[in-house]
Design an enzyme around this catalytic site. Structure first.
Site, PDB file in Angstrom:
ATOM      1  CD  GLU A  79      26.250   6.552  35.199  1.00 36.47           C
ATOM      2  OE1 GLU A  79      27.482   6.770  35.293  1.00 36.47           O
ATOM      3  OE2 GLU A  79      25.758   5.737  34.400  1.00 36.47           O
ATOM      4  CG  HIS A 139      31.030   6.841  34.870  1.00 29.71           C
ATOM      5  ND1 HIS A 139      30.339   6.599  33.700  1.00 29.71           N
ATOM      6  CD2 HIS A 139      32.117   7.566  34.516  1.00 29.71           C
ATOM      7  CE1 HIS A 139      30.990   7.147  32.683  1.00 29.71           C
ATOM      8  NE2 HIS A 139      32.082   7.734  33.156  1.00 29.71           N
ATOM      9  CG  HIS A 161      26.490   8.122  31.494  1.00 28.16           C
ATOM     10  ND1 HIS A 161      27.252   7.003  31.776  1.00 28.16           N
ATOM     11  CD2 HIS A 161      26.481   8.233  30.140  1.00 28.16           C
ATOM     12  CE1 HIS A 161      27.676   6.467  30.640  1.00 28.16           C
ATOM     13  NE2 HIS A 161      27.221   7.191  29.639  1.00 28.16           N
ATOM     14  CD  GLU A 184      30.721   2.807  36.529  1.00 32.70           C
ATOM     15  OE1 GLU A 184      29.740   3.246  37.176  1.00 32.70           O
ATOM     16  OE2 GLU A 184      30.766   2.756  35.285  1.00 32.70           O
TER      17      GLU A 184
END
Length: 413
Positions: free
Chosen positions: A87, A200, A84, A295
């Site tokens: 990110e 991420h 992404h 994440e």
């Protein structure tokens, strides 16, 4: 003469100094420059190559750290960031992880173990076009998330349940596969990866597969969608989280009003959190490579002054995660008559649904928890065999040297 000055430039900016100084984000071109300079100047055996191009034509460059050379039986791992585009912390973390391995190779036993026994592939940006559209300081939102064609690349892979994320016929879906996702799939076809991580932002948690449910009933009841290798997958996620100072304690993101981004133990099953069709994590698992979605920052594009913290707290977890590639089993499959290795042989652990395949040299790897297993091996034109194998237990301080398993298949008469 120009090449002479280029070499001088590379020598002047030694890899240990390339990322020094104040915290900053590196542009797409600066990342390419770093990878090239590192490969030219590092004492480690490295190679930089492109697996493809983004929609706008930007090369998707990978650094391979290949200290084992052409040695047989060496597992391969990959670390990918920035699927992404907005990110962005993972990009910088991976650059510093590369530098960390170089600077600590001679003095850190775990670094030496990893670099000497694993082929490490690092792709700092999978979505450079999206990054170019992203806005520094924007913690939420989707500006820059998608690629140049406005596709979410983490919904663009084949889905093992639904075929694709778009609910269209497969012929139409194939035309929708984006060059960035296609590059990853072709890369995985060429290289038998055993372990992978995708970095991420937007929360702080280790997300493990599956990301998708097998039935509407499961979806409505918010069950976990666990893989047949959940014991391994969960162990890998815990290995990362327990080495991470903050994620292990649970992080509540400042703007998370309803607690949807809070995970007390820093772990979550993907589908239990929210469902993803066509995700890269599930595609990897079904293809034979265990991947986690990490994440690592609440804010998707935090201010540069925050980078130093993120780099420091993720280096050791990445190192310990990568070392897990040395747990489990490895071996080769041969033709019993010619003794030649068999490529594309299909293997699976009896009782676990999904299979994995041998490399072009007949090699195979599988991360397993300690214990005894039945391994079934099949190949076109050969009689299948099932063998009893054992995954040994090693302490966290050891550098495992897993014995090679040799399996012979008889040609069918």
């Amino acid at each position: 003469m120009m090449r002479f000055y280029y070499i001088l430039l590379l020598l002047f900016f030694a890899p240990s100094e390339i990322l020094s100084g104040k915290s900053k984000y590196h542009s797409n071109n600066e990342i390419l420059g770093f990878l090239d300079r590192f490969s030219e100047t590092s004492s480690l055996k490295t190679h930089v190559f492109s697996i493809g191009k983004s929609v706008s034509g930007f090369p998707l460059k990978v650094l391979r750290i290949n200290q084992p050379g052409n040695r047989i039986g060496v597992p391969s791992i990959k670390l990918i960031a920035n699927i992404h585009g907005n990110e962005v912390v993972g990009r910088e973390v991976l650059l510093h992880f590369i530098q960390f391995l170089d600077k600590n190779y001679e003095t850190n036993k775990q670094v030496k173990c990893l670099v000497d026994n694993v082929r490490i592939y690092i792709l700092p940006t999978m979505n450079p076009d999206g990054f170019s559209e992203s806005i520094q300081g924007q913690c939420e939102g989707v500006t820059g998330r998608h690629n140049k064609n406005d596709f979410d690349l983490n919904r663009n892979f084949p889905d093992y349940i639904y075929g694709n994320a778009y609910g269209v016929p497969q012929d139409e879906y194939r035309r929708m596969i984006q060059p960035e996702a296609a590059a990853i799939m072709k890369w995985m076809n060429r290289t038998r990866f055993v372990l992978s991580a995708s970095l991420h932002g937007g929360a702080m948690v280790a997300n493990y597969p599956f990301d998708n449910y097998g039935s509407p009933e499961e979806l409505n009841n918010k069950y976990e969608a666990l893989t047949p290798d959940h014991d391994v997958v969960y162990h890998l996620a815990k290995t990362y989280v327990h080495s991470h100072r903050r994620i292990s304690k649970g992080v509540r993101c400042p703007w998370d009003e309803f607690g949807l981004l809070y995970f007390e133990d820093g772990l979550t099953n993907g589908a239990k959190w929210y469902t993803v069709k066509g995700g890269m994590q599930d595609y990897n698992y079904v293809a034979g490579c265990i991947e986690l979605t990490l994440e690592i920052s609440c804010c998707k594009y935090p201010q540069p002054k925050k980078l130093s913290m993120f780099k420091k707290e993720n280096i050791q977890p990445l190192l310990k995660f990568g070392l897990q590639a040395l747990r489990g089993i490895k071996g080769r499959v041969f033709d019993s008559q010619t003794q030649k290795p068999i490529a594309e042989a299909i293997l699976h652990i009896v009782g676990r649904k999904f299979t994995f395949r041998t490399s072009k040299k007949g090699e195979f790897w599988r991360i397993l928890r300690p214990g005894a297993y039945n391994l079934k091996v099949e190949a076109v034109g050969y009689e299948s065999v099932t063998e009893r194998i054992t995954a040994e237990e090693y302490s966290e301080d050891e550098c495992p040297q897993i014995p090679m398993i040799s399996i012979s298949l008889k040609p069918k008469q």
